[in-house]
Design an enzyme around this catalytic site. Sequence first.
Site, PDB file in Angstrom:
ATOM      1  N   HIS A 128       0.834  -1.103  -0.107  1.00 15.92           N
ATOM      2  CA  HIS A 128      -0.030   0.077  -0.055  1.00 15.92           C
ATOM      3  C   HIS A 128       0.996   1.300  -0.056  1.00 15.92           C
ATOM      4  O   HIS A 128       1.828   1.215   0.672  1.00 15.92           O
ATOM      5  CB  HIS A 128      -0.978  -0.138   1.166  1.00 15.92           C
ATOM      6  CG  HIS A 128      -1.958   1.041   1.246  1.00 15.92           C
ATOM      7  ND1 HIS A 128      -2.141   2.236   1.396  1.00 15.92           N
ATOM      8  CD2 HIS A 128      -3.333   0.441   0.589  1.00 15.92           C
ATOM      9  CE1 HIS A 128      -3.108   2.803   1.302  1.00 15.92           C
ATOM     10  NE2 HIS A 128      -4.055   1.920   0.874  1.00 15.92           N
ATOM     11  N   ASP A 137      -7.974  -5.338   0.236  1.00 16.54           N
ATOM     12  CA  ASP A 137      -8.353  -6.293  -0.954  1.00 16.54           C
ATOM     13  C   ASP A 137      -8.063  -7.743  -0.660  1.00 16.54           C
ATOM     14  O   ASP A 137      -8.630  -8.785  -1.344  1.00 16.54           O
ATOM     15  CB  ASP A 137      -7.881  -5.713  -2.200  1.00 16.54           C
ATOM     16  CG  ASP A 137      -8.515  -4.217  -2.572  1.00 16.54           C
ATOM     17  OD1 ASP A 137      -9.610  -4.140  -2.523  1.00 16.54           O
ATOM     18  OD2 ASP A 137      -7.705  -3.435  -3.079  1.00 16.54           O
TER      19      ASP A 137
HETATM   20  N1  ACO Z   1       4.148  -7.632  -4.752  1.00 23.47           N
HETATM   21  C1  ACO Z   1       5.240  -7.869  -5.075  1.00 23.47           C
HETATM   22  N2  ACO Z   1       6.121  -6.517  -4.830  1.00 23.47           N
HETATM   23  C2  ACO Z   1       5.798  -5.426  -4.464  1.00 23.47           C
HETATM   24  C3  ACO Z   1       4.087  -5.262  -4.283  1.00 23.47           C
HETATM   25  C4  ACO Z   1       3.590  -6.600  -4.515  1.00 23.47           C
HETATM   26  N3  ACO Z   1       2.132  -6.761  -4.299  1.00 23.47           N
HETATM   27  N4  ACO Z   1       3.945  -4.152  -3.843  1.00 23.47           N
HETATM   28  C5  ACO Z   1       4.944  -3.371  -3.695  1.00 23.47           C
HETATM   29  N5  ACO Z   1       5.802  -4.228  -4.025  1.00 23.47           N
HETATM   30  C6  ACO Z   1       7.506  -3.805  -4.234  1.00 23.47           C
HETATM   31  C7  ACO Z   1       7.630  -2.841  -5.326  1.00 23.47           C
HETATM   32  O1  ACO Z   1       8.061  -3.559  -6.494  1.00 23.47           O
HETATM   33  C8  ACO Z   1       8.949  -2.187  -4.714  1.00 23.47           C
HETATM   34  O2  ACO Z   1       9.903  -2.935  -4.853  1.00 23.47           O
HETATM   35  P1  ACO Z   1      11.599  -2.223  -4.945  1.00 23.47           P
HETATM   36  O3  ACO Z   1      11.583  -1.372  -3.862  1.00 23.47           O
HETATM   37  O4  ACO Z   1      12.544  -3.342  -4.859  1.00 23.47           O
HETATM   38  O5  ACO Z   1      11.480  -1.489  -6.390  1.00 23.47           O
HETATM   39  C9  ACO Z   1       8.564  -2.091  -3.438  1.00 23.47           C
HETATM   40  O6  ACO Z   1       7.664  -3.164  -2.867  1.00 23.47           O
HETATM   41  C10 ACO Z   1       7.785  -0.387  -3.197  1.00 23.47           C
HETATM   42  O7  ACO Z   1       6.542  -0.664  -3.725  1.00 23.47           O
HETATM   43  P2  ACO Z   1       5.956   0.515  -4.737  1.00 23.47           P
HETATM   44  O8  ACO Z   1       5.513  -0.083  -6.017  1.00 23.47           O
HETATM   45  O9  ACO Z   1       7.130   1.644  -4.840  1.00 23.47           O
HETATM   46  O10 ACO Z   1       4.773   0.916  -3.804  1.00 23.47           O
HETATM   47  P3  ACO Z   1       3.796   1.914  -4.316  1.00 23.47           P
HETATM   48  O11 ACO Z   1       3.236   2.800  -3.271  1.00 23.47           O
HETATM   49  O12 ACO Z   1       4.038   2.703  -5.628  1.00 23.47           O
HETATM   50  O13 ACO Z   1       2.403   0.981  -4.739  1.00 23.47           O
HETATM   51  C11 ACO Z   1       0.553  -0.645  -4.677  1.00 23.47           C
HETATM   52  C12 ACO Z   1       1.381   0.530  -3.760  1.00 23.47           C
HETATM   53  C13 ACO Z   1       0.319   0.121  -6.108  1.00 23.47           C
HETATM   54  C14 ACO Z   1      -0.667  -0.621  -3.896  1.00 23.47           C
HETATM   55  C15 ACO Z   1       1.630  -1.920  -4.877  1.00 23.47           C
HETATM   56  O14 ACO Z   1       1.714  -2.197  -3.462  1.00 23.47           O
HETATM   57  C16 ACO Z   1       0.840  -2.800  -5.602  1.00 23.47           C
HETATM   58  O15 ACO Z   1       0.955  -2.949  -6.959  1.00 23.47           O
HETATM   59  N6  ACO Z   1       0.160  -3.946  -4.832  1.00 23.47           N
HETATM   60  C17 ACO Z   1      -0.592  -4.779  -5.366  1.00 23.47           C
HETATM   61  C18 ACO Z   1      -1.937  -4.386  -5.939  1.00 23.47           C
HETATM   62  C19 ACO Z   1      -2.812  -3.959  -5.004  1.00 23.47           C
HETATM   63  O16 ACO Z   1      -3.110  -4.948  -3.822  1.00 23.47           O
HETATM   64  N7  ACO Z   1      -3.529  -2.867  -4.774  1.00 23.47           N
HETATM   65  C20 ACO Z   1      -4.622  -2.506  -4.074  1.00 23.47           C
HETATM   66  C21 ACO Z   1      -4.068  -1.152  -3.055  1.00 23.47           C
HETATM   67  S1  ACO Z   1      -5.130  -1.015  -1.587  1.00 23.47           S
HETATM   68  C22 ACO Z   1      -6.571  -0.209  -2.518  1.00 23.47           C
HETATM   69  O17 ACO Z   1      -6.326   0.614  -3.427  1.00 23.47           O
HETATM   70  C23 ACO Z   1      -7.904  -0.029  -1.668  1.00 23.47           C
END
Ligand code: ACO
Length: 428
Positions: free
Chosen positions: A307, A364
Amino acid sequence: MSENAFIEYDGNKLELETMIGSENEIGVDITQLRAKTGMITLDPGYGNTGSCASDITYIDGDKGILRYRGYSIEELAEKSTFMECAFLILKGHLPNHSELAEFDQGISEQAGLHYSMKNNFDGFPANAPPMAILSSMLNTLACYNTELLMTEHEGEAFELVVSKIISKVRTIAAWTYRTSQGRAYMPPNPNLSYSGNFLHMMFSQPFDEYKIIPEVEAAVDLFFVLHADHEQNCSTSTVRMVGSSRANLFSSVAAGVGALWGPLHGGANAAVIDMLENIHSNGIKLSDYVDAAKDKNNDTKLMGFGHRVYKSFDPRAKILKTHVDSVLEALKIDDPLLNIARELEEVALHDEYFVSRNLYPNVDFYSGILLKAIGIPVDMFTVMFAIGRMPGWISNWREMLSHNQRICRPRQVYTGENLRPYVSISDR
Ligand code: ACO
């Protein structure tokens, strides 16, 4: 007492005022930055940008805190209904008996759709994505309420628009499902609760009334409570941005639906079920799936994990996790996906990759299993999220206008070509 901040660049020093929120968050006010220095700030994805000051919802992502108008989500989930929560978010205080009854009745009275809207539903192909229908139909409401397309944010006319949207979004959602099933539309029943009426319009048949199970009705209501607001997320910011042009509330929330649709936002609840079903039906080893999610050369993600704001457990996920069991028990469902979800969570919570990045289950992760058990089809999951989020979107839209906010118009750092002479087509 707030201390000012300073930016020093090219020998010039600029003093910037700070704003301290009621929970001691500090914002540096850069509204004069460009006028005084010619510089702008750069923050793609707005991870460090406060777009507004707001009284509605407070989140502390490090501590896993979520509060609507100062009330903890845990207490609201336990003691409040969605209607009470919607009132609270919209008006700032918990309603007394008569306020709640009046609010409830105003919403109940608006549950029907204009007869001609049936033609709009009939115009969609049976496999049309429900989020596309929802967004279109919210805009279509504007066509049937042209006298209410004002941008006032208070008064009787505004209250009427609020009741219409909060009530009709549920009818539109249910009729969207019936369109996809080729079934006749079920009129609302004003004697039912907000969530009971939704279940009735989804599942009742002309001579076969859907039997509302109290645990299921309570679970739907809880789902809506947990989704009712979440401060400046992607869809709420979209609603505010569209509304900042003084676009009407119908089209602003329709735009919010578009933003919510994506799998990185509200679409994740459906993506979680796709992921769990994929693991289940293909017998994928959980450690292999987790390895794929960690591999940067692979597009696989652990959906429902991570998140932008929460860097510990999402409090909504904790609450839902405990309720999933009681609903599955009431419905006598033994869903193998729930076991996979639990095991996946265990694996991820002990994996260095997820631990070091503070990636925990978000709302979710368990909501999909709950909705699936209730009989909501997977492509309707994000529609359910949109129904719940409506009070938050509307409240943010109104707050934005009540602060008389300027039109949202971010800047950019241009990185393209410098001025060059036009080349005629024969010389290219
Ligand atoms: N699976 C694997 N790796 C992940 C995940 C995941 N679900 N989420 C984040 N990471 C990793 C990223 O690749 C990044 O790695 P790095 O530092 O080595 O490059 C690190 O964790 C930080 O993540 P970011 O992508 O920078 O986080 P951001 O804040 O941009 O994105 C998001 C947040 C979009 C929710 C992301 O965690 C994601 O895609 N999760 C899966 C989709 C999801 O569950 N979305 C629902 C969100 S809740 C809502 O909207 C109600």
